[in-house]
Design an enzyme around this catalytic site. Structure first.
Site, PDB file in Angstrom:
ATOM      1  N   ASP A  43       0.059   3.737   5.507  1.00 44.59           N
ATOM      2  CA  ASP A  43       0.408   3.126   4.294  1.00 44.59           C
ATOM      3  C   ASP A  43       0.482   4.462   3.884  1.00 44.59           C
ATOM      4  OD1 ASP A  43       2.057   1.221   4.631  1.00 44.59           O
ATOM      5  OD2 ASP A  43       0.389  -0.022   5.045  1.00 44.59           O
ATOM      6  N   GLU A  58       1.523  -1.320   9.120  1.00 47.92           N
ATOM      7  CA  GLU A  58       0.201  -0.101   8.829  1.00 47.92           C
ATOM      8  C   GLU A  58      -0.038   0.442  10.873  1.00 47.92           C
ATOM      9  OE1 GLU A  58      -1.689   3.594   8.853  1.00 47.92           O
ATOM     10  OE2 GLU A  58      -1.350   2.481   7.181  1.00 47.92           O
ATOM     11  N   GLN A  87       0.607  -1.078   0.239  1.00 52.46           N
ATOM     12  CA  GLN A  87       0.454  -0.025   0.183  1.00 52.46           C
ATOM     13  C   GLN A  87       0.893   1.145  -0.047  1.00 52.46           C
ATOM     14  OE1 GLN A  87      -3.989   2.538   2.703  1.00 52.46           O
ATOM     15  NE2 GLN A  87      -3.120   0.127   3.163  1.00 52.46           N
ATOM     16  N   GLY A  89      -8.106  21.203  20.031  1.00 55.59           N
ATOM     17  CA  GLY A  89      -7.904  22.625  19.963  1.00 55.59           C
ATOM     18  C   GLY A  89      -9.011  23.918  20.255  1.00 55.59           C
ATOM     19  N   GLY A  90      -8.170  24.644  20.034  1.00 58.31           N
ATOM     20  CA  GLY A  90      -8.830  26.210  20.427  1.00 58.31           C
ATOM     21  C   GLY A  90     -10.524  26.416  20.546  1.00 58.31           C
TER      22      GLY A  90
END
Length: 407
Positions: free
Chosen positions: A166, A137, A16, A241-242
């Protein structure tokens, strides 16, 4: 004219990570010649759903390519390979460390044969202590920071369904190849491009390394976790996050009846109105992001008490009408059947000469002057005659080479 028209890629990749890279190059217009052992890429036979034909594992990673077969252990095979290298612009491989060297073609030899060659290698790891380890993977996810930060706080580390080890590495490889191709225009010289799966996953996890450093200054308030140690914890579906986000349940309550909602500061007032709690917009306990930060779980519980009464598409339309960022959790079935994705050419149907029609992902790279038509992947050795013929190998010799197991 396609963006990479006139560029010849010798594709020695399998499984892959490599094929995902070379397929992107093919979609951009390169002539990608997939060089396989006479037995073929192993994925032609893996996870077959239709007996006796190439598997979806192979077909969905090898569209728009041509296939030749060659036994690199034979002397005549090495001679033919030498000619192939001389005519190539790019060579891509993802064998184990040192495999191409052991075939008799280290970088120095390849550079001698073709000074303009760009030689791209995809490996599991860099040159350090892990260099000779086998990588897959999920191993790349495990060792690149993804698994330790994926899942819920009290649960085990989890792999993501996205193939960031991959295909994620394949995309990084394409970036390096294109940069080298551009630099060759200035210098006239080829160069090596090396990408490691662990490195690519780590690059995709950079926000978690950001948060690792923030921990030195106290708890990560954007996370729903109650306690923090000295490493970034798993935080479920929190955005980290923010802007806080979470996946909330929708009707009728199936495994993918969820919608992911992000609560921006400007979004709280319309959300409060939509969920039937308009008074919370001005309540000092809820009105500001700082006030809500300590009770994100309760905030999303309030939102879920409304969403659970509606299906995810109704919720999507209602929230989007107020410009609130959100997205329904789409199953693989829903994605395959999505009319919008079909119209955009990102979910396409391809006609295969042996298995019939199959559905695959189209090119995510869309260039206005280089449109992509996804074409069927090659059968094993389908282009032996035309490509080896370009090298001066006659039809009679090809027949002999096939009998002798060289192709």
């Amino acid at each position: 004219m396609k963006a990479l028209e006139g560029v010849r890629v010798l594709d020695m990749t399998h499984v892959q990570s490599g094929p995902s890279a070379t397929q992107l190059l093919a979609w951009l217009g390169a002539d990608v010649v997939k060089l396989e052992a006479p037995t073929g890429d192993i994925t032609r036979q893996q996870l077959r759903d239709v007996p006796g034909v190439d598997s979806l594992y192979f077909t969905m990673l090898n569209c728009n390519k041509r296939s030749i077969t060659l036994n690199m252990k034979s002397e005549r095979g090495k001679e033919i390979f030498t000619d192939l290298v001389k005519s190539a612009d790019i060579l891509v491989e993802n064998f184990g460390p040192g495999a191409v060297d052991r075939m008799g073609f280290p970088w120095e030899r390849l550079q001698e044969l073709n000074p303009r060659l760009i030689y791209a290698s995809i490996k599991g790891f860099g040159h350090g202590r892990y260099a000779k380890f086998k990588a897959y993977e999920v191993i790349a996810q495990a060792m690149g920071g993804s698994m330790s930060t994926t899942g819920f706080e009290e649960g085990p580390p989890l792999a993501t369904g996205a193939q960031i080890g991959d295909s994620g590495t394949g995309i990084h490889a394409v970036a390096g190849i294109l940069a080298a191709l551009y630099q060759r225009e200035q210098t006239g010289r080829g160069q090596r491009v090396q990408v490691a799966m662990q490195h690519a996953v780590l690059n995709l996890c950079r926000v978690k390394l950001r948060d690792q450093q923030r921990l030195a200054h106290g708890p990560l308030r954007e996370y729903p976790n109650k306690t923090f140690g000295d490493e970034v914890p798993r935080s479920g579906n929190a955005s980290g996050g923010g802007q806080p986000g979470w996946a909330v349940r929708c009707a009728p309550g199936g495994p993918n009846d969820y919608i992911y909602v992000i609560v921006q500061p400007v979004g709280w007032k319309p959300i409060a109105s939509i969920i039937g709690r308009p008074e919370l917009a001005d309540d000092p306990e809820w009105a500001t992001p700082e006030a809500r930060l300590s009770k994100l779980d309760k905030m999303f519980q309030l939102i879920e008490e409304w969403t659970i009464r509606h299906d995810k598409w109704t919720v999507l339309d209602r929230l989007n009408a107020e410009n609130i960022p959100c997205g329904p959790i789409l199953s693989t079935k829903e994605l395959v059947e999505d009319a919008s994705l079909r119209d955009e050419g990102i979910v396409v149907t391809v006609d295969h000469p042996e298995r019939g029609e199959f559905v695959t992902v189209g090119s995510p790279l869309q260039l206005s002057d280089s449109p992509v038509e996804v074409r069927t992947p090659p059968l094993l050795g389908e282009h032996n005659l035309e490509i080896f013929g370009e090298l001066g190998v006659s039809a009679d010799e090809l027949a002999e080479l096939k009998t002798n197991g060289v192709i």
